[in-house]
Scaffold this motif. Structure first.
Motif, PDB file in Angstrom:
ATOM      1  N   LYS A 130       0.867  -1.179   0.000  1.00 32.11           N
ATOM      2  CA  LYS A 130       0.000   0.000   0.000  1.00 32.11           C
ATOM      3  C   LYS A 130       0.906   1.232   0.000  1.00 32.11           C
ATOM      4  O   LYS A 130       1.818   1.344   0.824  1.00 32.11           O
ATOM      5  CB  LYS A 130      -0.915   0.042   1.225  1.00 32.11           C
ATOM      6  CG  LYS A 130      -2.063  -0.973   1.182  1.00 32.11           C
ATOM      7  CD  LYS A 130      -1.652  -2.338   1.659  1.00 32.11           C
ATOM      8  CE  LYS A 130      -2.852  -3.290   1.722  1.00 32.11           C
ATOM      9  NZ  LYS A 130      -2.422  -4.668   2.111  1.00 32.11           N
ATOM     10  N   THR A 178       5.826   3.104   1.030  1.00 33.59           N
ATOM     11  CA  THR A 178       5.111   1.874   0.687  1.00 33.59           C
ATOM     12  C   THR A 178       5.305   0.863   1.807  1.00 33.59           C
ATOM     13  O   THR A 178       6.439   0.561   2.195  1.00 33.59           O
ATOM     14  CB  THR A 178       5.624   1.280  -0.634  1.00 33.59           C
ATOM     15  OG1 THR A 178       5.430   2.232  -1.696  1.00 33.59           O
ATOM     16  CG2 THR A 178       4.883  -0.002  -0.988  1.00 33.59           C
ATOM     17  N   ARG A 203      -3.499   7.818   0.540  1.00 31.76           N
ATOM     18  CA  ARG A 203      -3.155   6.544  -0.099  1.00 31.76           C
ATOM     19  C   ARG A 203      -3.333   6.694  -1.604  1.00 31.76           C
ATOM     20  O   ARG A 203      -4.392   7.117  -2.076  1.00 31.76           O
ATOM     21  CB  ARG A 203      -4.039   5.412   0.412  1.00 31.76           C
ATOM     22  CG  ARG A 203      -3.647   4.046  -0.179  1.00 31.76           C
ATOM     23  CD  ARG A 203      -4.683   2.988   0.105  1.00 31.76           C
ATOM     24  NE  ARG A 203      -4.592   2.508   1.467  1.00 31.76           N
ATOM     25  CZ  ARG A 203      -5.582   1.835   2.070  1.00 31.76           C
ATOM     26  NH1 ARG A 203      -6.719   1.628   1.439  1.00 31.76           N
ATOM     27  NH2 ARG A 203      -5.422   1.402   3.310  1.00 31.76           N
ATOM     28  N   VAL A 206      -2.886   0.606  -4.162  1.00 34.61           N
ATOM     29  CA  VAL A 206      -2.942  -0.696  -3.502  1.00 34.61           C
ATOM     30  C   VAL A 206      -2.452  -1.707  -4.525  1.00 34.61           C
ATOM     31  O   VAL A 206      -3.018  -1.801  -5.617  1.00 34.61           O
ATOM     32  CB  VAL A 206      -4.358  -1.053  -3.035  1.00 34.61           C
ATOM     33  CG1 VAL A 206      -4.416  -2.500  -2.538  1.00 34.61           C
ATOM     34  CG2 VAL A 206      -4.824  -0.105  -1.943  1.00 34.61           C
TER      35      VAL A 206
END
Length: 234
Positions: A130, A178, A203, A206
């Motif tokens: 992520k 990350t 964010r 993903v």
């Protein structure tokens, strides 16, 4: 499947509410024929108030979360469900966030009713990365990448070290990080351990699925199999 159960599972209301909708003629087939409680039409042949039905389970969406909203209906105040169609919170199985972003964190949030996919994306053993963009209160000092990547950083109040994380410096007070875990307020606590304070957190990816440039805060879109496959990749 009976139409009443189909619509209730998709969150269009309780069985009683759905039956009321059907009595009012709110469901039709593609030719405009009114459907009733005894009908069992194919999912793709039903219109509800003139619109095609939401996809059946499994459904996965990408939501661009703004600040100020929590990811749980149990929390007081505004939640992400306030920005989504009300029926999404009523689906059976429920459409749940894939890992939570805290109230002040923005960006890419996946939501799904696929339990296997949810576990695949949040379980640390699957190493799904992520990626976040971070704004900081003070300039980076240069030691953060080594500290975060060491695999030896133990957060305050814990006894297990974090997995190595990758840090990319974007500016004097900006970075991209990350991680493969999702501990409580992990990134904020990592920078606190490095003597800094996070003032903004977003964010942006993903796996290999990035937040689309054309998706504004508060907007969402349904993901196809190809996009879901990108989210699974390290």
């Amino acid at each position: 499947m009976k139409l009443v159960k189909l619509l209730a599972n998709l969150g269009y209301g309780s069985r009683t509410q759905v039956e009321r909708h059907l009595r009012k003629g709110h469901a039709t087939d593609l030719d405009g024929k009114v459907l009733g409680t005894k009908d069992s039409p194919p999912h793709g042949k039903v219109l509800f108030q003139g619109e095609p039905l939401d996809p059946p389970a499994p459904l996965t969406i990408l939501f661009h979360k703004p600040a100020g909203y929590t990811c749980s209906t149990e929390d007081p105040g505004d939640t992400i469900y306030d920005l989504l169609p009300a029926r999404f919170a009523l689906r059976n199985p429920v459409l749940s966030p894939v890992g939570r972003l805290d109230k002040d964190t923005t960006g890419l949030l996946l939501m799904t009713d696929d339990g296997q996919l949810l576990h695949r994306l949040i379980s640390p053993k699957h190493h799904v990365p992520k990626t976040y963009e971070v704004a900081l209160d003070r300039p980076l000092e240069g030691h953060e990448a080594e500290l975060f990547g060491s695999g030896e950083l133990v957060l305050r109040g814990e006894d297990q070290p974090l997995r190595p994380a990758q840090l990319e410096v974007l500016g004097e007070k900006e970075a991209r990080i990350t991680i493969e875990e999702g501990r409580y307020h992990q990134i904020r606590r990592m920078f606190a351990a490095a003597g800094n304070h996070v003032t903004g957190l977003k964010r942006v990816a993903v796996g290999r699925l990035a937040l689309p440039d054309d998706l504004d805060e508060g907007e969402w879109r349904i993901l196809d199999d190809a996009a879901i496959a990108l989210a699974k990749q390290g």
